[in-house]
Design a protein around this motif. Structure first.
Motif, short mmCIF file in Angstrom:
data_model
loop_
_atom_site.label_atom_id
_atom_site.label_comp_id
_atom_site.label_asym_id
_atom_site.label_seq_id
_atom_site.Cartn_x
_atom_site.Cartn_y
_atom_site.Cartn_z
N GLY A 284 0.69 99.13 -14.80
CA GLY A 284 0.54 97.85 -14.12
C GLY A 284 0.95 97.99 -12.66
O GLY A 284 0.51 98.90 -11.97
N ASP A 285 1.82 97.09 -12.20
CA ASP A 285 2.30 97.20 -10.82
C ASP A 285 3.77 97.56 -10.75
O ASP A 285 4.40 97.47 -9.70
CB ASP A 285 2.01 95.92 -10.03
N SER A 286 4.37 97.98 -11.87
CA SER A 286 5.77 98.38 -11.88
C SER A 286 5.95 99.71 -11.14
O SER A 286 5.33 100.72 -11.50
CB SER A 286 6.28 98.54 -13.31
N TYR A 287 6.75 99.69 -10.11
CA TYR A 287 7.04 100.88 -9.31
C TYR A 287 5.76 101.58 -8.87
O TYR A 287 5.68 102.80 -8.83
CB TYR A 287 7.97 101.83 -10.07
N ARG A 288 4.77 100.76 -8.53
CA ARG A 288 3.50 101.28 -8.05
C ARG A 288 3.15 100.59 -6.74
O ARG A 288 3.51 99.44 -6.51
CB ARG A 288 2.40 101.08 -9.09
N PRO A 293 -3.92 100.97 2.49
CA PRO A 293 -3.30 99.79 3.11
C PRO A 293 -4.04 98.52 2.72
O PRO A 293 -5.27 98.50 2.64
CB PRO A 293 -3.43 100.07 4.61
N VAL A 294 -3.26 97.46 2.49
CA VAL A 294 -3.86 96.18 2.10
C VAL A 294 -3.34 95.07 3.01
O VAL A 294 -2.26 95.17 3.59
CB VAL A 294 -3.57 95.83 0.63
N VAL A 295 -4.11 94.01 3.12
CA VAL A 295 -3.66 92.82 3.84
C VAL A 295 -2.49 92.21 3.09
O VAL A 295 -2.55 92.06 1.86
CB VAL A 295 -4.82 91.81 3.97
N PRO A 296 -1.39 91.88 3.78
CA PRO A 296 -0.26 91.25 3.08
C PRO A 296 -0.68 90.06 2.25
O PRO A 296 -1.43 89.19 2.69
CB PRO A 296 0.66 90.85 4.25
N GLY A 297 -0.20 90.04 1.02
CA GLY A 297 -0.53 88.95 0.10
C GLY A 297 -1.74 89.23 -0.77
O GLY A 297 -2.08 88.44 -1.64
N THR A 298 -2.38 90.40 -0.56
CA THR A 298 -3.59 90.73 -1.32
C THR A 298 -3.26 90.99 -2.79
O THR A 298 -2.24 91.61 -3.12
CB THR A 298 -4.26 91.99 -0.73
N GLU A 299 -4.13 90.55 -3.67
CA GLU A 299 -4.03 90.92 -5.09
C GLU A 299 -4.77 92.24 -5.27
O GLU A 299 -6.00 92.30 -5.11
CB GLU A 299 -4.63 89.83 -5.97
N VAL A 300 -4.04 93.29 -5.58
CA VAL A 300 -4.62 94.63 -5.64
C VAL A 300 -5.01 94.95 -7.08
O VAL A 300 -4.20 94.80 -8.00
CB VAL A 300 -3.61 95.67 -5.12
N PRO A 301 -6.23 95.42 -7.32
CA PRO A 301 -6.64 95.79 -8.68
C PRO A 301 -5.73 96.88 -9.24
O PRO A 301 -5.28 97.77 -8.51
CB PRO A 301 -8.07 96.32 -8.49
N GLU A 302 -5.47 96.81 -10.54
CA GLU A 302 -4.56 97.76 -11.17
C GLU A 302 -5.01 99.20 -10.98
O GLU A 302 -4.19 100.10 -10.77
CB GLU A 302 -4.43 97.45 -12.67
N GLU A 303 -6.33 99.42 -11.02
CA GLU A 303 -6.83 100.80 -10.88
C GLU A 303 -6.63 101.35 -9.48
O GLU A 303 -6.78 102.56 -9.25
CB GLU A 303 -8.32 100.86 -11.26
#
Length: 427
Positions: A284-288, A293-303
């Protein structure tokens, strides 16, 4: 019973009893509460399924803080507390000033300081699986003592904008105790690591906050190449004493340079995997962090998320305490520590004029790799007024701490923003 809103690391049903009481409740149901508590429970029927009465719960919080000094509690279910920067001035972090990061409940073996019958299993992609007692570890492998930085992956999370969920650590989820144990690499080599080995998986006997003894609390791991470096150790002592209950008794891993979540407390198994480990808090997003680089606040796909490995270069100012008054025109020593997930730090600079100019600090070599390094600077505040001391460490590749938060990520990991303190010059 209370819940902590806004923290996905804190389950809603957060109380847990000891195993005997859980078994009793499982057999008898909640109608036996009056018998257990010795009194009537008028609103017993309203107790939600899965909740345990607070009177029967292990106090996961403030009673376990005995002996700690000056820590700021961020949450008690699980217990998490950080250390103000000025209390981290010791070269070797003492027990009373080492931050606390719990993911579940302290197991009874640790609370009792009872290691009778404790064994460590090493299995998976190895030629010879091992079952080792603590005495066998001590007898079979060379004992080593190292000062090693241990730092929560979320240290600095409070400074991300927009904010992210999780414990709002500032700069105090870090310390550098002295650890004693055996090299993880020596134990793995004795087991005969196969060519198919890719990752380690670490397991402990801490108890899940739900009270479910079968549910993993946290099980993380590291690439096999990292595990086979000589710096990681399986420790049974901290600062010359048996591991404290809050810090992993009777055995824990200390894997320096990586987030402390891989340094499994209450260690009873190491499983060598033929793939990236997929234990609790590895997916998931644990310690990942995002792979780009992403725009702050972006929802990043798990993959598109990758495991956080090396921690970035960092430094803190530990003296004077922020807000201290000093005499204008007189020299004052400013000092602190610097460390890096890659190993040694190359340099530390400090600024008095909000980053316009920088002065190089004297930087001491570490006593061993992955210990933090003491730095010192002599500064003069030219006239009365308000000043800030900014500290900036740079690693061996020339990468330094940014003045603002680095690349944003959904869970607020690896923030190495420059630390700064306030000083007031008086006439």
């Amino acid at each position: 019973m209370t819940e902590q809103p806004g923290n996905p690391e804190t389950p809603r049903a957060a109380d847990a009893t000891d195993p005997a009481r859980r078994r009793f409740l499982g057999r008898t149901g909640l109608t036996a509460l009056g018998t257990i508590l010795g009194m009537a429970v008028p609103f017993e029927r309203n107790l939600p399924a899965g909740f345990v009465p607070a009177a029967l719960a292990q106090d996961t919080g403030l009673d376990l803080m005995a002996g700690k000094q000056g820590l700021v509690v961020l949450g008690d279910r699980p217990l998490n507390a950080e250390t103000p920067a000025h209390l981290l001035d010791d070269d070797v972090t003492p027990y009373e000033r080492l931050f606390i990061r719990m993911n579940g409940l302290v197991p009874q073996t640790a609370l009792d300081q009872d290691a009778e019958g404790w064994t460590l299993s090493v299995d998976g992609e190895v030629e010879t699986p091992l079952e080792l007692t603590i005495d066998a570890l001590k007898a079979r492998f060379e004992t080593v003592t190292r000062r090693l930085v241990i730092e929560c992956g979320g240290n600095g999370r409070a400074f991300f904008q927009p904010g992210t969920s999780g414990n709002q650590w500032t700069v105090g989820a870090v310390g550098c105790p002295e650890w004693t144990g055996v090299r993880l690499a020596d134990v793995l080599k004795a087991a005969g690591v196969k060519d198919s080995a890719v990752y380690t998986g670490h397991y402990g006997n801490d108890v899940h906050l739900s009270g479910d003894e079968e549910q993993e609390v946290i099980s993380r791991g590291v690439p096999i190449e990292k595990a086979l470096e000589e710096d990681a150790i399986i420790a049974w002592a901290m600062n010359g004493e048996p591991l404290p209950a809050l810090h992993g008794f009777p055995l824990r891993l200390v894997v320096p340079g990586y987030p402390a979540s891989v340094s499994q407390k209450y260690l009873n198994r190491i499983r060598v995997r033929d793939r990236e480990h997929d234990g609790a808090k590895m997916t998931g997003d644990s310690y990942r962090i995002p792979a780009y680089p992403v725009v702050p606040g972006t929802e990043v796909p798990e993959e598109d998320m990758v495991v956080l490995t090396e921690m970035p270069v960092k430094s803190i100012v530990t003296f004077p305490e922020t807000g201290t008054e000093v005499k204008a025109g007189e020299t004052v020593e400013v000092r602190g520590h610097a460390w890096c997930g890659k190993g040694d730090v190359a340099s530390v600079h400090v600024s008095l004029d909000f980053g316009q100019t920088w002065q190089e600090a004297a930087l001491e070599p570490p006593p061993n790799r992955f210990a933090w390094q003491r730095w010192r600077a002599q500064l003069t505040l030219p006239q009365h007024g308000y000043y800030e001391v900014w500290a900036r460490a740079t690693d061996q590749d020339g990468i330094g701490q940014p003045p603002l938060s680095p690349a944003w990520n959904p869970r607020g990991y690896a923030n190495n923003i420059q630390h700064r303190i306030a000083l007031v010059a008086v006439a």
